[in-house]
Design an enzyme around this catalytic site. Structure first.
Site, PDB file in Angstrom:
ATOM      1  N   LYS A 151      -2.610  -0.910   6.634  1.00 28.05           N
ATOM      2  CA  LYS A 151      -3.608  -1.949   6.336  1.00 28.05           C
ATOM      3  C   LYS A 151      -4.033  -2.583   7.640  1.00 28.05           C
ATOM      4  O   LYS A 151      -3.282  -2.582   8.604  1.00 28.05           O
ATOM      5  CB  LYS A 151      -2.974  -3.029   5.436  1.00 28.05           C
ATOM      6  CG  LYS A 151      -3.971  -3.819   4.636  1.00 28.05           C
ATOM      7  CD  LYS A 151      -4.337  -3.094   3.362  1.00 28.05           C
ATOM      8  CE  LYS A 151      -5.403  -3.823   2.592  1.00 28.05           C
ATOM      9  NZ  LYS A 151      -5.546  -3.254   1.236  1.00 28.05           N
ATOM     10  N   LYS A 204       1.834   1.781  -3.678  1.00 28.37           N
ATOM     11  CA  LYS A 204       0.622   2.029  -4.456  1.00 28.37           C
ATOM     12  C   LYS A 204       0.141   3.460  -4.213  1.00 28.37           C
ATOM     13  O   LYS A 204      -0.122   4.213  -5.145  1.00 28.37           O
ATOM     14  CB  LYS A 204      -0.455   1.027  -3.999  1.00 28.37           C
ATOM     15  CG  LYS A 204      -1.767   1.137  -4.742  1.00 28.37           C
ATOM     16  CD  LYS A 204      -2.885   0.359  -4.045  1.00 28.37           C
ATOM     17  CE  LYS A 204      -2.550  -1.082  -3.791  1.00 28.37           C
ATOM     18  NZ  LYS A 204      -3.754  -1.899  -3.457  1.00 28.37           N
ATOM     19  N   GLY A 232     -12.380  -0.333   2.870  1.00 31.64           N
ATOM     20  CA  GLY A 232     -12.669  -1.757   2.737  1.00 31.64           C
ATOM     21  C   GLY A 232     -11.549  -2.527   2.046  1.00 31.64           C
ATOM     22  O   GLY A 232     -10.590  -1.959   1.534  1.00 31.64           O
ATOM     23  N   ASP A 233     -11.693  -3.840   2.064  1.00 33.64           N
ATOM     24  CA  ASP A 233     -10.863  -4.773   1.305  1.00 33.64           C
ATOM     25  C   ASP A 233     -11.712  -6.046   1.277  1.00 33.64           C
ATOM     26  O   ASP A 233     -12.943  -5.961   1.464  1.00 33.64           O
ATOM     27  CB  ASP A 233      -9.497  -4.971   1.988  1.00 33.64           C
ATOM     28  CG  ASP A 233      -8.453  -5.626   1.079  1.00 33.64           C
ATOM     29  OD1 ASP A 233      -7.846  -4.928   0.258  1.00 33.64           O
ATOM     30  OD2 ASP A 233      -8.262  -6.874   1.166  1.00 33.64           O
ATOM     31  N   SER A 250     -10.532   6.786  -2.899  1.00 32.96           N
ATOM     32  CA  SER A 250     -10.662   7.048  -1.454  1.00 32.96           C
ATOM     33  C   SER A 250     -10.066   8.411  -1.125  1.00 32.96           C
ATOM     34  O   SER A 250     -10.621   9.164  -0.313  1.00 32.96           O
ATOM     35  CB  SER A 250      -9.911   5.985  -0.645  1.00 32.96           C
ATOM     36  OG  SER A 250     -10.691   4.828  -0.487  1.00 32.96           O
ATOM     37  N   THR A 263     -11.969   0.411  -7.929  1.00 36.32           N
ATOM     38  CA  THR A 263     -10.836  -0.509  -8.075  1.00 36.32           C
ATOM     39  C   THR A 263     -10.964  -1.275  -9.387  1.00 36.32           C
ATOM     40  O   THR A 263      -9.992  -1.391 -10.155  1.00 36.32           O
ATOM     41  CB  THR A 263     -10.743  -1.465  -6.870  1.00 36.32           C
ATOM     42  OG1 THR A 263     -10.904  -0.702  -5.673  1.00 36.32           O
ATOM     43  CG2 THR A 263      -9.423  -2.192  -6.847  1.00 36.32           C
ATOM     44  N   GLN A 294       0.822  -1.209   0.000  1.00 36.71           N
ATOM     45  CA  GLN A 294       0.000   0.000   0.000  1.00 36.71           C
ATOM     46  C   GLN A 294       0.862   1.269   0.000  1.00 36.71           C
ATOM     47  O   GLN A 294       0.477   2.271  -0.602  1.00 36.71           O
ATOM     48  CB  GLN A 294      -0.903  -0.022   1.244  1.00 36.71           C
ATOM     49  CG  GLN A 294      -2.124   0.874   1.144  1.00 36.71           C
ATOM     50  CD  GLN A 294      -3.277   0.239   0.373  1.00 36.71           C
ATOM     51  OE1 GLN A 294      -3.594  -0.906   0.584  1.00 36.71           O
ATOM     52  NE2 GLN A 294      -3.891   1.000  -0.520  1.00 36.71           N
TER      53      GLN A 294
HETATM   54  N1  GLU Z   1      -8.216  -2.107  -0.063  1.00 32.58           N
HETATM   55  C1  GLU Z   1      -7.961  -1.268  -1.205  1.00 32.58           C
HETATM   56  C2  GLU Z   1      -6.550  -1.472  -1.689  1.00 32.58           C
HETATM   57  O1  GLU Z   1      -6.050  -2.569  -1.646  1.00 32.58           O
HETATM   58  C3  GLU Z   1      -8.355   0.182  -0.986  1.00 32.58           C
HETATM   59  C4  GLU Z   1      -7.823   0.864   0.218  1.00 32.58           C
HETATM   60  C5  GLU Z   1      -8.403   2.245   0.477  1.00 32.58           C
HETATM   61  O2  GLU Z   1      -9.249   2.711  -0.253  1.00 32.58           O
HETATM   62  O3  GLU Z   1      -7.939   2.839   1.462  1.00 32.58           O
HETATM   63  O4  GLU Z   1      -5.900  -0.586  -2.196  1.00 32.58           O
END
Ligand code: GLU
Length: 449
Positions: free
Chosen positions: A129, A117, A168-169, A381, A213, A114
């Site tokens: 996370k 990313k 979420g995830d 987000s 996503t 993350q």
């Molecule tokens: N879970 C998502 C990811 O893997 C989104 C995370 C978010 O929006 O904070 O990037």
């Protein structure tokens, strides 16, 4: 596995020694380090300031007990996690995953990914996370609510719009975000919208966040196709999974003229040569929280449900793994290559094993990694946080255009960076290096903290 640069070997060994048994975390770190050889050679300041070693150690890790009571009065005890990995670029940002496989190593791999990313999006968000080994499958709404309330009763003290902003995830969608936001609001006595993203549209959510996503994944692939003078028109696409990422990837592929011929869940996959009927899939998955086998039963004779087998055996031009980590292995990659697949882009986080990724690259299949491809979710987000901060809400069309623009930017940055560091065409190197340099430069500026 590819070789690591001499300077990076001790760093990786330190990660292995300090985090025993966390295989997915090791895999995620190794994959980034494999790209950083040319970077540390060209810029010795990164090694001198121990910035990579610092990046591999989370700023803070929170582990807590989540007790809750089932409908029948039984007491359950789950474990909650939040790994606040890096806040050099902004508040910790990243999703929460509720799935029985969740453990510290999984949360750390996701949190580490993350960081890069979020950096790649160009937006002001750090990396984190969290989640729990709670399994929402088969639980009533009331049970899910009690779990979410118990989870948030501990987690709230670590959150805040300038501190840490979950979303979420896997296993965490609008229902769970609602229950958690409600509990956060109640405990803090503050309507602090920017503390969680993925909220409902009537209470601070953003247009396109649900779709982002999956849509972003397909926008990214569209850029890959355009870069080669091609388009989605007439392409056969396989999308693994049938959750939030998969559903909206399928929707956007169909809007852009491709056909998704297969999708899956943990009980198998379906092949629908005429193209997945998205209205039916949404009804089964979102409406009834049902299984993909019902899709085949309701579609009739032309649609096969395969319970034991690999979705990667289905011939396609483009494969989008959108289910979970390490779902596309060496065998799957071999089948995709033999069937003439030309592009693999990761909608899920780290769905391709290192061996499979290498095989695909050797076979000249264009391979793009999750931290670039699926960044549209977290990017939207960040757009939600922006709207919350300004007490504004944008239209669907405007938000989708911002998302498309962000995905174009990430795509181009990957290719430009890959060129600059002598690995032209490598989306993996481009994503890792571009993601790394932005966060590393911020860390250098902020001193040893
Ligand atoms: N879970 C998502 C990811 O893997 C989104 C995370 C978010 O929006 O904070 O990037």
């Amino acid at each position: 596995m590819s070789a690591l640069d001499q300077q990076l070997i001790p760093i990786f060994e330190e990660v292995l020694g300090r985090n025993p048994g966390e295989a997915e975390f090791h895999q995620a770190v190794r994959e980034v380090l494999e790209s950083l050889g040319p970077v540390v050679t060209k810029h010795p300041q990164y090694a001198d300031s121990a910035v990579i070693r610092r990046l591999c150690e989370p700023e803070r890790q929170i582990i807590f007990r989540v007790p809750w009571v089932t409908d029948s009065g039984k007491i359950e005890v789950n474990r909650g996690f939040r790994v606040e990995f890096n806040s050099a670029l902004g508040p910790f940002k990243g999703g929460l995953r509720f799935h029985p496989s969740v453990n510290l190593g999984i949360v750390k791999f996701l949190g580490f990914e993350q960081i890069f990313k979020n950096s790649l999006t160009g937006l002001p968000i750090g990396g984190g996370k969290g989640g729990s080994d709670f399994d929402p499958k088969g639980r009533s709404d009331a049970e899910v609510m009690r779990f979410c309330q118990s989870f948030m009763t501990e987690l709230y003290r670590h959150l805040g719009e300038y501190t840490d902003v979950p979303a979420g995830d896997i296993g965490v969608g609008g229902r769970e975000i609602g229950f958690m936001f409600g509990q956060y609001k109640r405990i803090t006595n503050r309507y602090e919208s920017g503390t969680l993203t993925g909220k409902g549209l009537s209470w601070g959510g953003s247009q396109v966040r649900t779709e982002a996503t999956g849509y972003g994944t397909v926008f990214f692939v569209d850029e890959m196709l355009k870069a080669a003078g091609d388009s989605f028109d007439g392409k056969r696409v396989v999308v693994s999974g049938s959750g939030n990422v998969a559903i909206y990837a399928i929707e956007k592929v169909h809007q852009l003229g491709g056909t998704v011929v297969a999708c899956s869940d943990s009980g198998g996959y379906v092949v629908d040569p005429a193209g997945i009927d998205l209205a039916l899939l949404k009804e089964i998955k979102n409406g009834q929280r049902g299984r993909i086998s019902e899709y085949a039963a309701r579609r009739g004779n032309d649609v096969a449900h395969v319970a034991d087998g690999s979705i990667w055996d289905v011939p396609c031009d483009i494969a989008l793994p959108c289910a979970t980590q390490n779902e596309l292995d060496l065998e799957g990659a071999g089948a995709l290559i033999s069937n003439g697949c030309r592009i693999v882009a990761e909608g899920a986080n780290m769905p391709t094993t290192p061996n499979a990724a290498r095989l695909l690259t050797e076979a000249a299949v264009r391979f793009a990694p999750a931290k670039a491809v699926n960044a549209g979710g977290v990017a939207t987000s960040a757009l939600e946080m922006q709207q919350n901060a300004s007490r504004d809400s944008w239209t669907f069309a405007h938000t989708e255009e911002r998302l498309a623009e962000i995905m174009r930017g990430i795509h181009d940055r990957c290719l430009e960076t890959a060129d600059e560091y002598g690995t032209p065409g490598s989306y993996v190197a481009g994503a890792n290096i571009a993601g790394f340099t932005r966060v590393a430069d911020a860390m250098l500026a902020l001193g040893v903290i």
